[in-house]
Design a protein around this motif. Sequence first.
Motif, PDB file in Angstrom:
ATOM      1  N   LEU A 199       0.836  -1.205   0.000  1.00  0.00           N
ATOM      2  CA  LEU A 199       0.000   0.000   0.000  1.00  0.00           C
ATOM      3  C   LEU A 199       0.874   1.259   0.000  1.00  0.00           C
ATOM      4  O   LEU A 199       0.679   2.180  -0.802  1.00  0.00           O
ATOM      5  CB  LEU A 199      -0.903  -0.026   1.231  1.00  0.00           C
ATOM      6  CG  LEU A 199      -1.797   1.200   1.388  1.00  0.00           C
ATOM      7  CD1 LEU A 199      -2.870   1.203   0.322  1.00  0.00           C
ATOM      8  CD2 LEU A 199      -2.416   1.251   2.772  1.00  0.00           C
ATOM      9  N   GLY A 200       1.879   1.269   0.898  1.00  0.00           N
ATOM     10  CA  GLY A 200       2.769   2.430   0.981  1.00  0.00           C
ATOM     11  C   GLY A 200       3.469   2.686  -0.341  1.00  0.00           C
ATOM     12  O   GLY A 200       3.535   3.824  -0.826  1.00  0.00           O
ATOM     13  N   VAL A 214       3.329   5.618   5.532  1.00  0.00           N
ATOM     14  CA  VAL A 214       2.805   4.259   5.677  1.00  0.00           C
ATOM     15  C   VAL A 214       3.952   3.265   5.785  1.00  0.00           C
ATOM     16  O   VAL A 214       3.919   2.317   6.569  1.00  0.00           O
ATOM     17  CB  VAL A 214       1.892   3.920   4.489  1.00  0.00           C
ATOM     18  CG1 VAL A 214       1.509   2.457   4.508  1.00  0.00           C
ATOM     19  CG2 VAL A 214       0.645   4.773   4.530  1.00  0.00           C
ATOM     20  N   LEU A 215       5.020   3.509   5.013  1.00  0.00           N
ATOM     21  CA  LEU A 215       6.158   2.585   5.049  1.00  0.00           C
ATOM     22  C   LEU A 215       6.907   2.672   6.374  1.00  0.00           C
ATOM     23  O   LEU A 215       7.369   1.669   6.898  1.00  0.00           O
ATOM     24  CB  LEU A 215       7.117   2.899   3.889  1.00  0.00           C
ATOM     25  CG  LEU A 215       6.652   2.499   2.495  1.00  0.00           C
ATOM     26  CD1 LEU A 215       7.640   2.974   1.460  1.00  0.00           C
ATOM     27  CD2 LEU A 215       6.496   1.003   2.410  1.00  0.00           C
ATOM     28  N   GLU A 216       7.086   3.883   6.897  1.00  0.00           N
ATOM     29  CA  GLU A 216       7.842   4.084   8.141  1.00  0.00           C
ATOM     30  C   GLU A 216       6.965   4.875   9.105  1.00  0.00           C
ATOM     31  O   GLU A 216       7.077   6.094   9.178  1.00  0.00           O
ATOM     32  CB  GLU A 216       9.137   4.858   7.865  1.00  0.00           C
ATOM     33  CG  GLU A 216      10.130   4.123   7.011  1.00  0.00           C
ATOM     34  CD  GLU A 216      11.084   3.291   7.846  1.00  0.00           C
ATOM     35  OE1 GLU A 216      11.030   3.406   9.090  1.00  0.00           O
ATOM     36  OE2 GLU A 216      11.864   2.532   7.253  1.00  0.00           O
ATOM     37  N   PRO A 217       6.075   4.229   9.864  1.00  0.00           N
ATOM     38  CA  PRO A 217       5.123   4.987  10.701  1.00  0.00           C
ATOM     39  C   PRO A 217       5.826   5.900  11.703  1.00  0.00           C
ATOM     40  O   PRO A 217       5.262   6.918  12.108  1.00  0.00           O
ATOM     41  CB  PRO A 217       4.351   3.873  11.421  1.00  0.00           C
ATOM     42  CG  PRO A 217       4.548   2.662  10.593  1.00  0.00           C
ATOM     43  CD  PRO A 217       5.892   2.786   9.963  1.00  0.00           C
ATOM     44  N   GLY A 218       7.050   5.582  12.084  1.00  0.00           N
ATOM     45  CA  GLY A 218       7.740   6.411  13.070  1.00  0.00           C
ATOM     46  C   GLY A 218       8.065   7.811  12.552  1.00  0.00           C
ATOM     47  O   GLY A 218       8.299   8.723  13.327  1.00  0.00           O
ATOM     48  N   TRP A 219       8.108   7.982  11.239  1.00  0.00           N
ATOM     49  CA  TRP A 219       8.464   9.291  10.676  1.00  0.00           C
ATOM     50  C   TRP A 219       7.246  10.160  10.426  1.00  0.00           C
ATOM     51  O   TRP A 219       7.376  11.286   9.955  1.00  0.00           O
ATOM     52  CB  TRP A 219       9.190   9.131   9.345  1.00  0.00           C
ATOM     53  CG  TRP A 219      10.456   8.362   9.393  1.00  0.00           C
ATOM     54  CD1 TRP A 219      11.053   7.834  10.506  1.00  0.00           C
ATOM     55  CD2 TRP A 219      11.298   8.015   8.295  1.00  0.00           C
ATOM     56  NE1 TRP A 219      12.196   7.180  10.159  1.00  0.00           N
ATOM     57  CE2 TRP A 219      12.377   7.275   8.801  1.00  0.00           C
ATOM     58  CE3 TRP A 219      11.234   8.265   6.922  1.00  0.00           C
ATOM     59  CZ2 TRP A 219      13.383   6.776   7.998  1.00  0.00           C
ATOM     60  CZ3 TRP A 219      12.240   7.777   6.122  1.00  0.00           C
ATOM     61  CH2 TRP A 219      13.312   7.039   6.655  1.00  0.00           C
ATOM     62  N   ALA A 220       6.034   9.634  10.722  1.00  0.00           N
ATOM     63  CA  ALA A 220       4.819  10.276  10.225  1.00  0.00           C
ATOM     64  C   ALA A 220       4.709  11.731  10.646  1.00  0.00           C
ATOM     65  O   ALA A 220       4.347  12.585   9.841  1.00  0.00           O
ATOM     66  CB  ALA A 220       3.604   9.496  10.711  1.00  0.00           C
ATOM     67  N   LEU A 221       5.062  12.039  11.912  1.00  0.00           N
ATOM     68  CA  LEU A 221       4.886  13.414  12.388  1.00  0.00           C
ATOM     69  C   LEU A 221       5.733  14.379  11.574  1.00  0.00           C
ATOM     70  O   LEU A 221       5.271  15.433  11.140  1.00  0.00           O
ATOM     71  CB  LEU A 221       5.271  13.501  13.861  1.00  0.00           C
ATOM     72  CG  LEU A 221       4.215  13.025  14.846  1.00  0.00           C
ATOM     73  CD1 LEU A 221       4.743  13.122  16.255  1.00  0.00           C
ATOM     74  CD2 LEU A 221       2.976  13.877  14.695  1.00  0.00           C
ATOM     75  N   LEU A 263       1.197  13.078  -1.490  1.00  0.00           N
ATOM     76  CA  LEU A 263       1.037  11.625  -1.613  1.00  0.00           C
ATOM     77  C   LEU A 263       2.347  10.898  -1.310  1.00  0.00           C
ATOM     78  O   LEU A 263       2.338   9.848  -0.666  1.00  0.00           O
ATOM     79  CB  LEU A 263       0.542  11.275  -3.016  1.00  0.00           C
ATOM     80  CG  LEU A 263      -0.907  11.639  -3.300  1.00  0.00           C
ATOM     81  CD1 LEU A 263      -1.256  11.345  -4.736  1.00  0.00           C
ATOM     82  CD2 LEU A 263      -1.824  10.866  -2.372  1.00  0.00           C
ATOM     83  N   SER A 264       3.479  11.457  -1.785  1.00  0.00           N
ATOM     84  CA  SER A 264       4.761  10.798  -1.505  1.00  0.00           C
ATOM     85  C   SER A 264       4.997  10.692  -0.007  1.00  0.00           C
ATOM     86  O   SER A 264       5.419   9.656   0.507  1.00  0.00           O
ATOM     87  CB  SER A 264       5.914  11.573  -2.134  1.00  0.00           C
ATOM     88  OG  SER A 264       5.703  11.758  -3.487  1.00  0.00           O
ATOM     89  N   MET A 265       4.715  11.803   0.689  1.00  0.00           N
ATOM     90  CA  MET A 265       4.937  11.795   2.138  1.00  0.00           C
ATOM     91  C   MET A 265       3.988  10.807   2.808  1.00  0.00           C
ATOM     92  O   MET A 265       4.369  10.118   3.756  1.00  0.00           O
ATOM     93  CB  MET A 265       4.720  13.189   2.727  1.00  0.00           C
ATOM     94  CG  MET A 265       5.608  14.257   2.153  1.00  0.00           C
ATOM     95  SD  MET A 265       7.322  13.941   2.413  1.00  0.00           S
ATOM     96  CE  MET A 265       7.998  14.677   0.965  1.00  0.00           C
TER      97      MET A 265
END
Lengths: 241, 118, 85, 165, 84, 109
Positions: free
Chosen positions: F4-5, F53-60, F46-48
Motif C-alpha cells: 500500500l505504501g 505508511v512505510l515508516e510509521p515512526g516518521w509520520a509526524l 502523496l509521496s509523504m
Amino acid sequence: MSTRHILIAGLLGLLGLAFWHLAADYLPDAALNPTAAYYAAHAADQTGAPNLVTGIIITWRGLDTLGEVTVLFLTSAIVALVLAQSKAPAGAAGPGFLPAGELLATGTRMLLPLIALFGAYVIANGHLSPGGGFQGGAVLASGVLLALLAQPRMRIGHALLARVESVSGLGYILVGLAGLAFASGFLDTAFLPLGRFGALLSAGAIPLISVLIGLKVGAEFATILQSLEEGEDAAQEEDAA
Amino acid sequence: MIALALFTGFALILLGLYGALTNRDLIRMIVAFTIADTGVNVVLVAVGYLPGRTAPILDAAVPVAEAAARVIDPVPQALVLTAIVIGLGVTALMLAYAWRLFRARGSLDISDFTELKW
Amino acid sequence: MAEALLVPAVALGLGLVLAALRFLRGPHVLDRVVAFDGLTVISISALVLVALATGRGIYLDVALVYALLSFLGVIVAGRYLEGGE
Amino acid sequence: MSDAQRPLKLFATLLLFWMILNGSLAPDVFLAGLAISAAIAFLLPGGLSVLCGARLSLRGVGAALGFTGFFLRELVVANLRMAGLVLNPALPVRPAIVRVETRLTDPVARLLLANAITLTPGTLSVELSGRWLYVHWVVAETTDPQEATRAIVAGFENYLEVIYG
Amino acid sequence: MIPLSFLLALLVCAGALIAAGVALATASRATAVLGAGLVSLFASVLFVILAAPDVAMTEAAIGSGLTTFLFFFVMGRIRREGGK
Amino acid sequence: MTALGLAILTLGAVFLALGGLGLWRMPDTYTRIQAGTKATTLGTLLSMAGAGVLEPGWALKLALIVLFLMFTNPLSSQVLARAAHRARVPQAPQTVADALAEAEGEGAQ
C-alpha cells in the motif's frame, strides 16, 4: 581577446588533465583513517554528542571554529565599512525592490515565527541530528531576509545586532575559559555533565556553545544582509525625514 | 558513485574558473566563482565518502559500538561545513566591492577599469 | 523494498528531467524561476526517497529545511523581476 | 481579535510545532520548548499564527474540519483535471484573469483563501487589493465577476467566514 | 539501495552540470544567478546521497536562499542607480 | 502494508512527473505556474503519505513537511504570478480576458 581565451582554455585544460588523473586513479579507503576512527570510537565517552560532525566542530576542533567565527565577524565589519564610504547618487537612494503585496506581508508575519522556531530547533538539536550553530544561524538569517523582502522598512536595529553579536562572542570565549579552568583545556566542553547519551540536554557544554555560535552567525549574516540592503544613504534619508 | 561525484566536482571547478577568467561582467564573474566554490565542496565531501557506509550520526540505526565500522569520515564534512559559511562571507565581500566600483565608475565591465588590465 | 523504490524514483526522475528542460529552454527569465520552483519541490521527494532507501530518519531534517526555506530563493527572484529584467 | 490574546495563541501554536518537530515528550524537551516559544512570541510582536483571529468554539472547529475536507477534495479534483489537460494532445486551455470579490477582512483568512484558490481547480491568485481578488483561470468559464465569485470563492468563503468571523 | 542512490546521483550530477552551463552561457545576469542557485540545490541533494546531511543542510539554507538574495539585491540597487 | 505504501508513493511520484510535464507543455508562464504548483503539491503530499505508511515512526515529521510546503508553495506561486504580470510577460494567444490589466489601466488614468 581571443588569444587570451585560448590561453585560458589551455591552462584550464592542463589543470583538467591533472584533475582527471586524480579522479581516475582514486580508490576509496576500505576503513576509516586512524583520526576518524578515533573520533567515531570516542564520541560517546569524550563529547557525549551522537553527531560526530558537531562534536568535531565544537570540541575537538573548537579552536578552528573560534577562528572561523572571527573571520566571519571581520567579513561583516568590512562589508559594512566598504558600503558606508560610498553614497548613492541623488534621487536613487532607497530599496531596489518594489513594495510587496498584502499576501506576502501576511505570509511573512505567519512564517517568521515558524522559521525562528525551526532555527532554534536546528541549533538545539545540533548534537543529536543534522544541524548546529552554523546551520541554525543560517536559518535565522533567512528569517531576517524574509522580513527584509516583505517589508523593506522592517529592520532590526544595527545596534541590537552588534550587541547580540558581541555578547555571544564574549560568551563563547568565557565558556572556553571555563573549560580551561574546570576541565582539561581551552574549549573542553566536558566541564558540564555529559548526561544521558542522546538526550536534548546532554553532551556537556556543546548545546550552550551551539546556541552562542548560532546567535553570533545569525547576527553576522543579518548584518551583512542589512548592509547590502540599505547602506548608509537610506538611513540618513530616514533621519532627515 | 564516488567517481561520479568527483568528476562532477572537478567539472564544476573547471567551468567556474573558466567563467571567472573569461567574463567581462563583474557580477557574472562572481557567479562563476560561487560555482567553482560549490565544486570544491563536492570534491571534498566525495573524498570523505566510503562505499556502503552511512552518515556519521549515531542513533538507533547506528549503535555506538559499531560506529567505527559503519560510518563515513566526518572530518571532511566538518571542513566543508565551515567552508560553505565562509564562502557566503567571501561572496558578500566581493559583491560589496563590485557595488563600490559601480558607484565610483558607473560600470560593471572590467574592461572599463584600465588600471587593472593585464 | 529497495528494488520496488526504483519505480517511484524513475517517475520522479522524469519530472526532474522535464522541469530541467524547461529551465534550459526559458524563454523568459520567469519561466526559469518557475522551473526552479518545481525542481526544489521535486527534490524534497527525492530526499525522502533517499531517506527511505538508506533507512535513516535524520535525513528528513534536510527535507524540512527545503520545505521551509527553498521558496525564499524563488521569492527573491520574483521580487527582483517585478521591476523588469 | 483582541490584541492580548494574539501572542498567547502564537505561543500555543509554536509550542505545538516544537513538540511535533522533536517527536518526544521528555520533560527537558518540553521545558526548552516553553522557553523558546515564549521568547519568539515575545520578540516578534507582529507574528501571526493560524489560530490568530480564529473562533475557538465548537462551531469554529467544525468549520475548520469542513474546510480541510473540502480543500483536500478540491485539491484532488484540481490535479485530476490538470492531468487530463496536460495529457490531452490538443491542450485545450482558455486562460483569463478574472476579478472576484471577497467579504473576508481578517488577514489570516484572506491569505488562507488566496492559498486555497491557488491550489484548487484551474485557478491561481495573482493579486489581492481591497475586496477584489484577481485570479488567473486556466479554462475560464466566465469573465463576469459575480458568476466567477460564485464559482471560485463561495465554497471556501462560507467555511472561512465561520472560522474567522 | 545502491541502484536508487546511483540513479538519483546521476540525475543530480547531470542537472548540476547543465545548470552550470546555463549560468555561464546565458546573456542575462538574472539567469546566471538562478543557474548558480540551481547548482547548489543539486549539490545539496548530492550531499545527502553522499551521507553528509549536515553539509546538505548548510548548502540548502545558504546556497539557494542567502547567496541568491545577495546577488539579486545588489543587482536591484544597481538597476535603480541607473546601471546597464 | 508495504505494498500500500509503495503504491501511494508511486502515485505521488507520477503526479510529480505530471507536474514536470505540465511545466514543459503549457503555453505561457501563468499556466506553467498553475500546472507546476498544483501537481507538485499533491505529488509531495502523496509521496509523504506513502513514506509515512512505510515508516510509521516518521509520520509526524513528514506531516510537518507537507504542512510547510502547503503554506509556502502557493505563496511563492502567487508572488511569481504577480511578478509575471508586473513585468508584462506575454500571455498565451488563447487568453480571453485580463481584468487586472484593465483595473491597473483605470487606476493610472
